[in-house]
Design a protein around this motif. Structure first.
Motif, PDB file in Angstrom:
ATOM      1  N   ALA A  23      41.541  40.618  26.314  1.00  0.00           N
ATOM      2  CA  ALA A  23      41.384  41.766  25.408  1.00  0.00           C
ATOM      3  C   ALA A  23      39.908  42.062  25.168  1.00  0.00           C
ATOM      4  O   ALA A  23      39.504  43.223  25.103  1.00  0.00           O
ATOM      5  N   ALA A  24      39.100  41.015  25.063  1.00  0.00           N
ATOM      6  CA  ALA A  24      37.661  41.211  24.859  1.00  0.00           C
ATOM      7  C   ALA A  24      37.053  41.954  26.042  1.00  0.00           C
ATOM      8  O   ALA A  24      36.261  42.882  25.861  1.00  0.00           O
ATOM      9  N   ALA A  25      37.438  41.576  27.245  1.00  0.00           N
ATOM     10  CA  ALA A  25      36.895  42.221  28.444  1.00  0.00           C
ATOM     11  C   ALA A  25      37.205  43.716  28.445  1.00  0.00           C
ATOM     12  O   ALA A  25      36.356  44.536  28.823  1.00  0.00           O
ATOM     13  N   ARG A  71      29.804  52.730  34.837  1.00  0.00           N
ATOM     14  CA  ARG A  71      29.605  51.734  35.903  1.00  0.00           C
ATOM     15  C   ARG A  71      29.070  50.411  35.347  1.00  0.00           C
ATOM     16  O   ARG A  71      29.498  49.335  35.755  1.00  0.00           O
ATOM     17  N   ARG A  72      28.106  50.489  34.441  1.00  0.00           N
ATOM     18  CA  ARG A  72      27.520  49.274  33.871  1.00  0.00           C
ATOM     19  C   ARG A  72      28.563  48.477  33.095  1.00  0.00           C
ATOM     20  O   ARG A  72      28.660  47.258  33.226  1.00  0.00           O
ATOM     21  N   ARG A  73      29.358  49.170  32.276  1.00  0.00           N
ATOM     22  CA  ARG A  73      30.380  48.474  31.493  1.00  0.00           C
ATOM     23  C   ARG A  73      31.452  47.873  32.395  1.00  0.00           C
ATOM     24  O   ARG A  73      31.962  46.783  32.118  1.00  0.00           O
ATOM     25  N   LEU A  74      31.797  48.555  33.485  1.00  0.00           N
ATOM     26  CA  LEU A  74      32.768  48.008  34.426  1.00  0.00           C
ATOM     27  C   LEU A  74      32.219  46.755  35.094  1.00  0.00           C
ATOM     28  O   LEU A  74      32.946  45.772  35.281  1.00  0.00           O
ATOM     29  N   ALA A  75      30.952  46.754  35.410  1.00  0.00           N
ATOM     30  CA  ALA A  75      30.321  45.566  36.003  1.00  0.00           C
ATOM     31  C   ALA A  75      30.342  44.404  35.009  1.00  0.00           C
ATOM     32  O   ALA A  75      30.630  43.258  35.386  1.00  0.00           O
ATOM     33  N   GLU A  76      30.051  44.681  33.732  1.00  0.00           N
ATOM     34  CA  GLU A  76      30.103  43.632  32.707  1.00  0.00           C
ATOM     35  C   GLU A  76      31.531  43.118  32.542  1.00  0.00           C
ATOM     36  O   GLU A  76      31.751  41.904  32.405  1.00  0.00           O
ATOM     37  N   TYR A  77      32.484  44.037  32.553  1.00  0.00           N
ATOM     38  CA  TYR A  77      33.902  43.676  32.459  1.00  0.00           C
ATOM     39  C   TYR A  77      34.290  42.700  33.577  1.00  0.00           C
ATOM     40  O   TYR A  77      34.877  41.649  33.335  1.00  0.00           O
ATOM     41  N   LYS A  78      33.941  43.064  34.811  1.00  0.00           N
ATOM     42  CA  LYS A  78      34.276  42.215  35.960  1.00  0.00           C
ATOM     43  C   LYS A  78      33.574  40.863  35.889  1.00  0.00           C
ATOM     44  O   LYS A  78      34.178  39.823  36.173  1.00  0.00           O
ATOM     45  N   LEU A  79      32.304  40.873  35.528  1.00  0.00           N
ATOM     46  CA  LEU A  79      31.548  39.627  35.408  1.00  0.00           C
ATOM     47  C   LEU A  79      32.163  38.729  34.333  1.00  0.00           C
ATOM     48  O   LEU A  79      32.359  37.534  34.542  1.00  0.00           O
ATOM     49  N   PHE A  80      32.493  39.315  33.187  1.00  0.00           N
ATOM     50  CA  PHE A  80      33.076  38.549  32.082  1.00  0.00           C
ATOM     51  C   PHE A  80      34.385  37.897  32.521  1.00  0.00           C
ATOM     52  O   PHE A  80      34.606  36.712  32.281  1.00  0.00           O
ATOM     53  N   LEU A  81      35.251  38.663  33.174  1.00  0.00           N
ATOM     54  CA  LEU A  81      36.551  38.123  33.600  1.00  0.00           C
ATOM     55  C   LEU A  81      36.410  37.107  34.730  1.00  0.00           C
ATOM     56  O   LEU A  81      37.254  36.219  34.851  1.00  0.00           O
ATOM     57  N   SER A  82      35.364  37.210  35.543  1.00  0.00           N
ATOM     58  CA  SER A  82      35.195  36.249  36.634  1.00  0.00           C
ATOM     59  C   SER A  82      34.919  34.836  36.116  1.00  0.00           C
ATOM     60  O   SER A  82      35.126  33.870  36.834  1.00  0.00           O
ATOM     61  N   GLY A  83      34.521  34.733  34.859  1.00  0.00           N
ATOM     62  CA  GLY A  83      34.249  33.430  34.269  1.00  0.00           C
ATOM     63  C   GLY A  83      35.373  32.892  33.424  1.00  0.00           C
ATOM     64  O   GLY A  83      35.245  31.830  32.806  1.00  0.00           O
ATOM     65  N   SER A  84      36.500  33.601  33.370  1.00  0.00           N
ATOM     66  CA  SER A  84      37.625  33.163  32.525  1.00  0.00           C
ATOM     67  C   SER A  84      38.475  32.134  33.225  1.00  0.00           C
ATOM     68  O   SER A  84      38.607  32.086  34.390  1.00  0.00           O
TER      69      SER A  84
END
Length: 84
Positions: free
Chosen positions: A50-52, A71-84
């Protein structure tokens, strides 16, 4: 400054990717915006999925959606989820 703010605001352990995504967000949107955000509240609850999703909501400036911010927020979203 962003690093100090994120470390102060986040109350739970994060992966390196999650930390990097939040640092980028805080650097670009401001630590004050992170502090009052639902994003931070969900991170501190440990609800990472949910945070992502909250990253995607921060794609406007002056009420206008910008492609670059999206685009920037989508990149942050993907990066954040890649560490879950």
């Amino acid at each position: 400054k962003a690093f100090v703010s994120v470390k102060r605001l986040v109350k739970i352990p994060l992966s390196a990717e999650q930390l990097a995504a939040l640092l980028d967000f805080a650097f670009n949107c401001g630590a004050g915006n992170l502090q009052i955000s639902t994003l931070l509240r969900l991170v501190n609850r440990g609800d990472f999925v949910a945070a992502a999703e909250e990253f995607k909501k921060w794609n406007k400036a002056g009420g206008i959606v910008y492609r670059g911010l999206t685009r920037r927020r989508l990149a942050e979203y993907k990066l954040f989820l890649s560490g879950s």
